[in-house]
Scaffold this motif. Sequence first.
Motif: not given
Length: 740
Positions: A179, A183-184, A699, A701, A704
């Motif tokens: 994860s 990340n962003t 989620s 994210e 993915y």
Amino acid sequence: MKTRHLHTTRTIVMLFLVLFGMALPLFAQDSIPHKTPEYYFNEARSLGNQSQTEKALKAIENASIVAEKNGDFKALIDSYHKFASLYLRMNRRSDADFYWDRAKKALTNIEYPYGSAVHQFIAAIGKYKDENPYQAIADLEETRKMSNDRNLLNNILLVEGNIYMGLEKYDVASMNFNSLVVNTDPYEQEYLAMKAYIGLARLNLALEKMDESVADAETALNIATKNNFFNEIIEVNGLLADLYAKMGRYELALANKDNLLNIKDSVFTLDRLKTETKTADQINVNRMNSEIGRLEERNAELSESENRSEIIAILTSAFLTIISLLAVSLYRNNQIKLKTNDLLQIKNNELQTARDAAVQAMEAKTNFLSTVSHELRTPLYAVTGLTHLLLEENPTKNQKEHLKSLKFSGDYLLNFINDILQINKIDADKLEPLNIDFNLKKMLQEVIDSLQQSAKENNTQIILEYDDDIPSHLMSDPLKLSQVFMNLVGNALKFTKNGVVKVKAKLMRTIEEDVTVYFEVEDNGIGISKDQQENIFEGFEQGSKQINREYGGTGLGLTIVKSLLGLFESEIQLESELGQGSSFFFELKLKSKDSLVDDVPFEITKIDYDFKGLHILIVEDNKINQVITKKMLSKKEITSDIANHGKEAVAMAKANSYDAILMDIHMPGISGDQATIEIRKFDNTTPIVALTAISLDDSLEAFYAAGCDDVVTKPFKPEVFYQKIGENIFESKRAKHTAS
């Protein structure tokens, strides 16, 4: 008499000197830093990650000075936490505990949820360092509930990943690290990704996956070298040296050992270590000197008071008389205050109980709506899917009308469920805006193109007025902005017949990378009266029952717009006149990334794929959904196999070759994302598309990160379903062929 005069003169001179000495700190104000604490915190975070500890400590000290000067107690608490975190990283536990205790005392006097969350987070790290992993995990879980700050949540993921690594819970640790790889984070994106790759390298080493461990370590080293993360450069070089030695690749191991020695000699010298220690000690000494200075000032005041003992003796009797009168008055006031405090305590307890009940009710409502919306999607998939199949089987004219009505009702119900789920996510603080690169003009054009059919039905023209001075590459959340404009433009089309809807985007100002853009959606439709404008943004509000009967809809579109813009700290505004039309407008602050070069053409052409001969695995536990999905694939001459649950899907994927896998997420046994992780252990090439009736806690994210290539939400439009399959099978093959 002369002696008394001389004594008085001496007293005045001493008083002048004391006052002059007290005034000196005021003239020294120019030496106080003038930037904001947030500026110094960001500077300290960057310097700390680059192992420039001395400068990081000075930046935090500057932040604390500014916070004290401005009376900013929250920033002062943050500075204590920054000191504690940095000292923990330096393994100076006593200094870390000192600042942690100061923050603890300050938090008792102020309501500061983020500060309390960081306090708990630092305590968890301390317990982890004290080899109490389970207590640390419990503290991290509590921290996660206290704040939704993105940077804090990402750091929680990192610490949890390291703890689970130590406990040999490799699956959970892998989920956390994967994860963080994507990340962003607004502050530490590169640093967190690098730490995640180091974690994955050590995890794969523990699992004896040497090649994967080397690949992750090399990626971490590249990021660390690019960003001057010196501690991690040393750590990864040491890790790579050990890895290559175990693999028998001794030349590479020796090269990394040499790198390690060179870096240690050039960066971590004894002089630097002494300087960092001296700086840390100097900051602590400064704090102590500050306290000593206050005590010396007090002593000076007491010394001066001895010279005034004669005056004090005269005033003492009068003072005692006044004190006696005040004591009686204070006693009475104190009794009144005690009674008032008791009453306030009772009321506060009642309010706290009512607040807790309200929070529980809100959570219950959120969970209920999430569950209901998710459960409705599954049978709705059957309704819309079967309707689509029946419409393609040449129904009679009467049957076609009934099926079209059924399709319209299904689409309406789907939109209603989506609206409720969207508002529920916002109310539950489950939504946070992303910060990714996108083309604004392209996004607006795609919204307009998707609504052209509605415009034709009302004989209405959509015009885009776009300011070409707006940078082509901006940073924000294009998906949420698309939802804003889909609702605004769709709303304008609904109430405008034989007219024009204008979508305007104008550059207001640019300051370095900060860009402010003005947006407006204007129509010449029926307009909104002044009375109706007051409540138009409330949920389920459409102005009047007559409008609801004539134009339909749920009345949630503008509520969603208002809530989504609130995530960007923007506010929707309205100007309208009955019978003349309406104008909805707002300003949005974005980040410019004009240094990027366009590598994708503006126009996107829809491709008709030839699906004949493809073989796909359907992973779905619902029998009706199995039939519908298989039938939809067979319409395009695609053959398919069905797996009823996750374990069966893993076994079939290992035993057979498929062009793609359609993976349901919510299944009994192992879930779809867990099944995807298992498949990716032996197959990294077959496209996996997640099919899910996405819920409040899902989620994208996480999908993915598990290894899914794309996500399609159920129920879906057939054209979207086929397009996603084509993109993930044919476009990925084309990309691989081009690369080779």
